[in-house]
Design a protein around this motif. Structure first.
Motif, mmCIF file in Angstrom:
data_model
loop_
_atom_site.group_PDB
_atom_site.id
_atom_site.type_symbol
_atom_site.label_atom_id
_atom_site.label_comp_id
_atom_site.label_asym_id
_atom_site.label_seq_id
_atom_site.Cartn_x
_atom_site.Cartn_y
_atom_site.Cartn_z
ATOM 1 N N GLY A 182 -36.557 5.626 11.672
ATOM 2 C CA GLY A 182 -35.950 5.511 12.991
ATOM 3 C C GLY A 182 -34.966 6.645 13.200
ATOM 4 N N ARG A 183 -34.459 6.732 14.407
ATOM 5 C CA ARG A 183 -33.489 7.778 14.702
ATOM 6 C C ARG A 183 -32.192 7.550 13.917
ATOM 7 N NH1 ARG A 183 -35.073 10.483 19.412
ATOM 8 N NH2 ARG A 183 -36.576 9.367 20.710
ATOM 9 N N ALA A 187 -29.885 4.238 14.096
ATOM 10 C CA ALA A 187 -30.726 3.192 14.686
ATOM 11 C C ALA A 187 -30.518 1.832 14.021
ATOM 12 C CB ALA A 187 -32.202 3.587 14.608
ATOM 13 N N TRP A 201 -40.262 0.866 12.157
ATOM 14 C CA TRP A 201 -39.576 1.880 12.956
ATOM 15 C C TRP A 201 -38.504 1.189 13.787
ATOM 16 C CZ3 TRP A 201 -39.213 7.090 13.507
ATOM 17 C CH2 TRP A 201 -38.536 7.555 14.640
ATOM 18 N N SER A 211 -36.026 1.189 16.780
ATOM 19 C CA SER A 211 -36.017 1.877 18.071
ATOM 20 C C SER A 211 -34.740 1.576 18.843
ATOM 21 C CB SER A 211 -37.236 1.434 18.892
ATOM 22 O OG SER A 211 -37.235 2.049 20.167
ATOM 23 N N THR A 221 -38.451 12.427 20.051
ATOM 24 C CA THR A 221 -39.315 11.445 20.711
ATOM 25 C C THR A 221 -40.776 11.858 20.620
ATOM 26 O OG1 THR A 221 -37.554 10.818 22.253
ATOM 27 C CG2 THR A 221 -39.806 10.248 22.877
ATOM 28 N N LYS A 269 -41.952 11.409 17.070
ATOM 29 C CA LYS A 269 -42.155 9.986 16.746
ATOM 30 C C LYS A 269 -43.470 9.490 17.327
ATOM 31 C CE LYS A 269 -41.045 6.973 19.541
ATOM 32 N NZ LYS A 269 -40.409 6.077 20.540
ATOM 33 N N VAL A 301 -42.608 -1.940 15.122
ATOM 34 C CA VAL A 301 -41.441 -1.409 15.841
ATOM 35 C C VAL A 301 -40.407 -2.513 16.019
ATOM 36 C CG1 VAL A 301 -40.606 -0.351 17.972
ATOM 37 C CG2 VAL A 301 -42.829 0.329 17.019
ATOM 38 N N GLU A 309 -37.045 -3.497 17.896
ATOM 39 C CA GLU A 309 -36.116 -3.157 18.974
ATOM 40 C C GLU A 309 -34.701 -3.366 18.443
ATOM 41 O OE1 GLU A 309 -36.883 -1.754 21.665
ATOM 42 O OE2 GLU A 309 -39.074 -1.990 21.559
#
Length: 308
Positions: free
Chosen positions: A89-90, A93, A192, A194, A232, A235, A251, A253
């Motif tokens: 992830g970023r 995150a 991941w 997000s 982005t 990814k 993913v 959230e």
């Protein structure tokens, strides 16, 4: 002189308060046991606003899920399973926060975290996956990768630390690499985390202004803000080309940190069937005492000063 905050500033203050409360809750989480949980929840019930209701739900569910993680750990040991869980992830995150809650109450000899630093000169000349394979689990182990071989598809690609040819070779190789892992008996899960552009901006600002969190903000993290769209695109390509049936991406959230942790742990538990492991009762033996032994006092100069 009295003053009032405009709506935007008020919302920002609410977010800052939530972030500070989350830091305090992290300390509380390690102190929770079954006897103290109900007392803590009762204290929170004296403040029946929405935020406190959410905290009560969070603490209760986190503790319940961590109980299940211990059962899963015992099952993995008992059955000799090999589990790999990837967290990507970023920056900011929430990967580290989720990993911390998963490992909080587990045996570090069974469940360990692999967070590899940047490769050294020798490692740069190796087969790309070579330094990661050394951290894969043996039977009865769980390994959580705080970032993984997917660095190549993310930070290395965006920051120019690899060539496009190297990145393309990675995309060709990684599906087969992961299929080999699964065929060998490894259970592989990939998450991941997000978050939105606005949420990352807020979390970075919190780190900048909090002396206890500034160490989390590296020059690479700062540069990632400027390259949000580049990350982005990287990814999207990564998820598209490495989402395979044997090891799909999931993913999470993660704008709401607490919900992200609970959702991730609950999902993880659903992916690996487990049950109770029979355990022999533990009985402490009587302490052996020797008549000829006299305990000697510890010299005063060896004591840590009693300041508190």
């Amino acid at each position: 002189m009295a003053f009032s905050l405009d709506p935007a500033s008020s919302a920002e203050m609410d977010r800052i308060k939530q972030e500070i409360a989350d830091s305090f809750d992290e300390e509380l989480e390690m102190e929770i046991d079954e006897s103290r949980l109900e007392t803590l929840l009762a204290d929170l019930s004296d403040h029946p606003d929405r935020e406190q209701v959410e905290r009560r739900v969070y603490f209760r569910e986190l503790f319940r899920l961590q109980h299940e993680l211990v059962r899963l750990q015992d099952w993995v040991q008992h059955k000799g399973l090999k589990v790999v869980i990837i967290f990507e992830g970023r920056d900011s995150a929430g990967k580290g926060g989720a990993i911390k809650r998963i490992t909080q109450r587990l045996n570090p000899r069974v469940c360990r975290v692999a967070a590899l630093p940047a490769p050294n000169e020798r490692e740069r000349t190796q087969w790309y996956f070579q330094r990661y394979t050394a951290h894969l689990p043996a039977a009865g182990e769980i390994v959580l990768f705080d970032r993984s071989w997917y660095n190549r598809a993310g930070v290395e690609r965006v920051m120019g630390f690899c060539t496009e040819d190297e990145c393309e070779e990675f995309f060709r190789s990684v599906p087969e690499f992961e299929r080999m892992m699964v065929r060998s008996g490894i259970i592989l899960l990939k998450y991941w985390f997000s978050i939105t552009d606005e949420e990352q901006q807020f979390r970075f600002n919190m780190r900048i202004h909090d002396p206890l969190k500034q160490w989390k903000l590296s020059p690479m993290d700062v540069e990632s803000r400027r390259r949000w769209e580049d990350y982005t695109r990287a990814k999207e390509t990564m998820l598209e080309r490495t989402h395979i049936a044997e090891a799909p991406w999931w993913v999470v959230e993660a704008v709401d940190k607490k919900k992200a942790r609970l959702n991730c742990i609950a999902h993880l538990l659903d992916q690996i069937p487990y049950g109770d492991v029979p355990k022999a009762p533990v009985t402490l033996p009587d302490r052996v005492r020797h008549d000829d032994y006299i305990r000697q006092p510890v010299p005063a100069e060896l004591h840590v000063p009693d300041r508190y």
